[in-house]
Design an enzyme around this catalytic site. Sequence first.
Site, PDB file in Angstrom:
ATOM      1  N   HIS A  88       5.611  20.376  12.761  1.00 16.51           N
ATOM      2  CA  HIS A  88       5.258  19.042  13.284  1.00 16.51           C
ATOM      3  C   HIS A  88       6.505  18.364  13.875  1.00 16.51           C
ATOM      4  CE1 HIS A  88       1.105  18.469  12.003  1.00 16.51           C
ATOM      5  NE2 HIS A  88       1.395  18.922  10.802  1.00 16.51           N
ATOM      6  N   GLU A 101      -3.631  24.986   4.157  1.00 18.46           N
ATOM      7  CA  GLU A 101      -4.327  23.792   4.675  1.00 18.46           C
ATOM      8  C   GLU A 101      -5.255  24.188   5.818  1.00 18.46           C
ATOM      9  OE1 GLU A 101      -1.080  21.323   6.021  1.00 18.46           O
ATOM     10  OE2 GLU A 101      -0.487  20.768   3.998  1.00 18.46           O
ATOM     11  N   HIS A 139      -4.389  22.461   9.318  1.00 18.97           N
ATOM     12  CA  HIS A 139      -3.076  22.564   9.980  1.00 18.97           C
ATOM     13  C   HIS A 139      -2.951  23.846  10.803  1.00 18.97           C
ATOM     14  CE1 HIS A 139       1.449  22.150  10.158  1.00 18.97           C
ATOM     15  NE2 HIS A 139       1.261  23.427  10.464  1.00 18.97           N
ATOM     16  N   ASP A 175      -2.740  18.661  13.066  1.00 23.91           N
ATOM     17  CA  ASP A 175      -3.681  18.549  11.943  1.00 23.91           C
ATOM     18  C   ASP A 175      -4.978  18.039  12.530  1.00 23.91           C
ATOM     19  OD1 ASP A 175      -1.652  19.216  10.175  1.00 23.91           O
ATOM     20  OD2 ASP A 175      -1.169  17.133   9.705  1.00 23.91           O
TER      21      ASP A 175
END
Length: 201
Positions: free
Chosen positions: A116, A180, A183, A123
Amino acid sequence: MIKKILFTFLIALSFSNAQNDSSIVSLKTIDSTIIQDVRYATTNNFTGKVLYPSAIVFLRKVVADSLSKANKYFLEKYNYRIKIFDGFRPLHIQKLMWQIMPDERYVANPTKGSRHNRGAAVDITLVDLNGNELDFGTQYDDFSEKASPNYLDFPNPILENRKLLKEVMNKFGFIQLDSEWWHFDFKDWKRFSIPVEDGID
Ligand SMILES: [Zn+2]
């Protein structure tokens, strides 16, 4: 104040003419049909604090272009759209998150940096034409084993939603994190460095 300056700088950058595929751009200028729900600009996130002074998503241009292609594909084939929670994340915000959640399964250690921080991760979730989020089994930023794409103890519709999200994102150059479901790293994330933030701790 310094954070505000940084975001102003990013907005100015995103309108610069001299763009190439690694420029940091405002996602809205590339695709205004992707829904933006920047939780870190609100208290509705795992820290309970407003971390971003602005609810604008920034990404490297090639990442934004690829996400836009994925969004169009979801829309044309499934009547779904992408909703994005986070894109580029300044390094000083990463440091704050690490103070609150120092667990590398869920928050990247700021000494290494997150994809990121390079503007090369997103996300996301999917919404239907009424804007309702599809069921992926957990909410965004759920720090439990159920957030992992490898957790399979869900009813079929949830597993199918997860499969679809992963397959389409792969098709457009994104790789899912294995802890996740929301993500995705852009496949060429190593091309991009973490912007230096002079004077920001
Ligand atoms: Zn993420």
